[in-house]
Design a protein around this motif. Structure first.
Motif, mmCIF file in Angstrom:
data_model
loop_
_atom_site.group_PDB
_atom_site.id
_atom_site.type_symbol
_atom_site.label_atom_id
_atom_site.label_comp_id
_atom_site.label_asym_id
_atom_site.label_seq_id
_atom_site.Cartn_x
_atom_site.Cartn_y
_atom_site.Cartn_z
ATOM 1 N N GLY A 1 0.740 -1.257 -0.190
ATOM 2 C CA GLY A 1 0.111 0.136 0.048
ATOM 3 C C GLY A 1 0.833 1.315 -0.176
ATOM 4 N N LEU A 2 2.042 1.209 -0.394
ATOM 5 C CA LEU A 2 3.033 2.456 -0.462
ATOM 6 C C LEU A 2 2.670 3.258 -1.645
ATOM 7 C CD1 LEU A 2 6.192 0.803 1.041
ATOM 8 C CD2 LEU A 2 4.459 2.106 2.308
ATOM 9 N N SER A 3 2.753 4.423 -1.616
ATOM 10 C CA SER A 3 2.767 5.465 -2.744
ATOM 11 C C SER A 3 4.069 5.195 -3.531
ATOM 12 C CB SER A 3 2.630 6.799 -2.161
ATOM 13 O OG SER A 3 3.686 7.242 -1.530
ATOM 14 N N ASN A 4 3.964 5.736 -4.519
ATOM 15 C CA ASN A 4 5.233 5.914 -5.551
ATOM 16 C C ASN A 4 6.505 6.628 -4.766
ATOM 17 O OD1 ASN A 4 3.790 4.683 -7.569
ATOM 18 N ND2 ASN A 4 3.715 6.347 -8.707
ATOM 19 N N GLN A 5 6.235 7.702 -4.319
ATOM 20 C CA GLN A 5 7.432 8.417 -3.208
ATOM 21 C C GLN A 5 8.026 7.526 -2.404
ATOM 22 O OE1 GLN A 5 8.729 11.612 -4.269
ATOM 23 N NE2 GLN A 5 10.062 10.782 -2.745
ATOM 24 N N GLU A 6 6.854 6.815 -1.422
ATOM 25 C CA GLU A 6 7.323 5.942 -0.622
ATOM 26 C C GLU A 6 8.289 4.843 -0.906
ATOM 27 O OE1 GLU A 6 3.788 6.590 2.806
ATOM 28 O OE2 GLU A 6 3.523 5.276 1.200
ATOM 29 N N ILE A 7 7.901 4.338 -1.839
ATOM 30 C CA ILE A 7 8.577 3.175 -2.466
ATOM 31 C C ILE A 7 9.915 3.772 -3.047
ATOM 32 C CG2 ILE A 7 8.475 1.435 -4.478
ATOM 33 C CD1 ILE A 7 5.587 1.560 -4.203
ATOM 34 N N ALA A 8 9.902 4.657 -3.670
ATOM 35 C CA ALA A 8 11.181 5.476 -4.273
ATOM 36 C C ALA A 8 12.363 5.797 -3.124
ATOM 37 C CB ALA A 8 10.896 6.753 -4.956
ATOM 38 N N ASP A 9 11.557 6.296 -2.003
ATOM 39 C CA ASP A 9 12.542 6.461 -1.028
ATOM 40 C C ASP A 9 13.271 5.246 -0.196
ATOM 41 O OD1 ASP A 9 11.918 9.197 -1.053
ATOM 42 O OD2 ASP A 9 10.338 9.080 0.419
ATOM 43 N N LYS A 10 12.161 4.384 -0.193
ATOM 44 C CA LYS A 10 12.694 2.915 0.556
ATOM 45 C C LYS A 10 13.581 2.263 -0.736
ATOM 46 C CE LYS A 10 10.728 -0.882 2.702
ATOM 47 N NZ LYS A 10 9.309 -1.762 2.893
ATOM 48 N N LEU A 11 13.517 2.422 -1.687
ATOM 49 C CA LEU A 11 14.404 1.567 -2.585
ATOM 50 C C LEU A 11 15.833 2.443 -3.039
ATOM 51 C CD1 LEU A 11 11.751 -0.451 -4.817
ATOM 52 C CD2 LEU A 11 13.142 -1.003 -2.948
ATOM 53 N N PHE A 12 15.743 3.716 -2.630
ATOM 54 C CA PHE A 12 16.694 4.531 -3.026
ATOM 55 C C PHE A 12 16.775 4.921 -4.744
ATOM 56 C CE2 PHE A 12 17.853 2.341 0.693
ATOM 57 C CZ PHE A 12 18.162 3.614 1.733
ATOM 58 N N VAL A 13 15.634 5.098 -5.362
ATOM 59 C CA VAL A 13 15.536 5.359 -6.656
ATOM 60 C C VAL A 13 14.607 6.673 -6.660
ATOM 61 C CG1 VAL A 13 16.111 2.962 -7.453
ATOM 62 C CG2 VAL A 13 13.662 3.991 -6.935
ATOM 63 N N SER A 14 14.711 7.257 -7.849
ATOM 64 C CA SER A 14 13.664 8.378 -8.214
ATOM 65 C C SER A 14 12.228 7.871 -8.251
ATOM 66 C CB SER A 14 14.065 9.128 -9.367
ATOM 67 O OG SER A 14 13.779 8.380 -10.746
ATOM 68 N N GLU A 15 11.318 8.782 -7.955
ATOM 69 C CA GLU A 15 9.781 8.477 -8.503
ATOM 70 C C GLU A 15 9.512 8.324 -9.678
ATOM 71 O OE1 GLU A 15 5.602 10.456 -6.953
ATOM 72 O OE2 GLU A 15 7.327 11.671 -6.784
ATOM 73 N N SER A 16 10.045 8.828 -10.565
ATOM 74 C CA SER A 16 9.797 8.551 -11.912
ATOM 75 C C SER A 16 10.224 7.240 -12.529
ATOM 76 C CB SER A 16 10.529 9.497 -13.207
ATOM 77 O OG SER A 16 11.915 9.563 -12.876
ATOM 78 N N THR A 17 11.312 6.538 -11.891
ATOM 79 C CA THR A 17 11.613 5.167 -12.068
ATOM 80 C C THR A 17 10.680 4.280 -11.466
ATOM 81 O OG1 THR A 17 13.920 5.702 -11.952
ATOM 82 C CG2 THR A 17 13.526 3.266 -11.444
ATOM 83 N N ILE A 18 10.156 4.674 -10.467
ATOM 84 C CA ILE A 18 8.969 3.889 -9.770
ATOM 85 C C ILE A 18 7.898 3.677 -10.606
ATOM 86 C CG2 ILE A 18 7.270 3.399 -7.882
ATOM 87 C CD1 ILE A 18 10.426 2.649 -7.286
ATOM 88 N N LYS A 19 7.406 4.961 -11.133
ATOM 89 C CA LYS A 19 6.278 5.128 -12.083
ATOM 90 C C LYS A 19 6.563 4.201 -13.375
ATOM 91 C CE LYS A 19 4.895 9.849 -10.818
ATOM 92 N NZ LYS A 19 4.813 11.161 -11.379
ATOM 93 N N THR A 20 7.614 4.204 -13.761
ATOM 94 C CA THR A 20 7.876 3.310 -15.028
ATOM 95 C C THR A 20 8.120 1.879 -14.616
ATOM 96 O OG1 THR A 20 9.726 4.866 -15.719
ATOM 97 C CG2 THR A 20 9.826 2.781 -16.639
ATOM 98 N N HIS A 21 8.402 1.443 -13.416
ATOM 99 C CA HIS A 21 8.135 0.200 -12.838
ATOM 100 C C HIS A 21 6.744 -0.346 -12.635
ATOM 101 C CE1 HIS A 21 12.383 -0.572 -12.796
ATOM 102 N NE2 HIS A 21 12.512 -0.108 -11.783
ATOM 103 N N VAL A 22 5.917 0.705 -12.212
ATOM 104 C CA VAL A 22 4.582 0.309 -12.130
ATOM 105 C C VAL A 22 3.936 0.417 -13.194
ATOM 106 C CG1 VAL A 22 2.348 1.283 -11.113
ATOM 107 C CG2 VAL A 22 4.475 1.369 -9.710
ATOM 108 N N SER A 23 4.081 1.118 -14.335
ATOM 109 C CA SER A 23 3.612 1.179 -15.687
ATOM 110 C C SER A 23 4.085 -0.205 -16.162
ATOM 111 C CB SER A 23 4.134 2.178 -16.457
ATOM 112 O OG SER A 23 3.465 2.027 -17.763
ATOM 113 N N ASN A 24 4.979 -0.618 -16.099
ATOM 114 C CA ASN A 24 5.749 -2.092 -16.805
ATOM 115 C C ASN A 24 4.741 -2.944 -16.201
ATOM 116 O OD1 ASN A 24 7.536 -0.806 -18.481
ATOM 117 N ND2 ASN A 24 9.011 -0.907 -17.074
ATOM 118 N N LEU A 25 4.599 -3.172 -14.631
ATOM 119 C CA LEU A 25 3.830 -4.140 -14.230
ATOM 120 C C LEU A 25 2.428 -4.336 -14.660
ATOM 121 C CD1 LEU A 25 5.117 -3.647 -10.399
ATOM 122 C CD2 LEU A 25 5.370 -5.687 -11.781
ATOM 123 N N LEU A 26 1.838 -2.911 -14.781
ATOM 124 C CA LEU A 26 0.512 -2.835 -15.228
ATOM 125 C C LEU A 26 0.381 -3.708 -16.504
ATOM 126 C CD1 LEU A 26 -0.702 0.391 -14.119
ATOM 127 C CD2 LEU A 26 -1.238 -1.628 -13.047
#
Length: 136
Positions: free
Chosen positions: A90-115
């Protein structure tokens, strides 16, 4: 699902009948109805215990094995899988980015690929699909 709705509908109907019996007992002063109500209450207790035991048994017997082969078949990368696990929490993109030490745009890309890979339209649908496939 229909079976669950039917069972709970019948339980509600029985509860309403129990209330009607108690009202009748109060008006008529008939104590035998108290015994009927006690039996109905015990039946409800038994049903509640049975349902609780069945639900808890399903939780413990559910397959918690992660299907690694399915992850490979879907072509999920290690990073995408990590993001999927965090999305499931249930984490947001920003929370995931902070946790994995990557940018939020990278997380958005990964989420888009997952979908796309899970053929989902929303994050919640992706979580449901991944749980059904034993990915998380």
């Amino acid at each position: 699902m229909k079976k669950t709705i039917l069972v709970f509908s019948l339980l509600i109907l029985a509860l309403l009948l129990l209330f009607q019996f108690s009202k009748y007992t109060l008006i008529s002063g008939n104590m035998e109805m108290d015994y009927v109500m006690a039996v109905i209450a015990i039946v409800f207790l038994g049903i509640g215990l049975f349902v609780n035991k069945k639900i808890q048994k399903q939780d413990t017997t559910s397959n918690n094995q992660i299907d690694l082969q399915k992850i490979e078949e879907l072509g999920l990368s290690k990073c995408e899988y990590e993001v999927l696990k965090e999305v499931a929490l249930g984490l947001s993109n920003q929370e995931i980015a902070d946790k994995l030490f990557v940018s939020e745009s990278t997380i958005k890309t990964h989420v888009s690929n997952l979908l796309v890979k899970l053929n989902a339209k929303r994050r919640t649908q992706a979580i449901q699909i991944s749980k059904a496939l034993n990915l998380i």
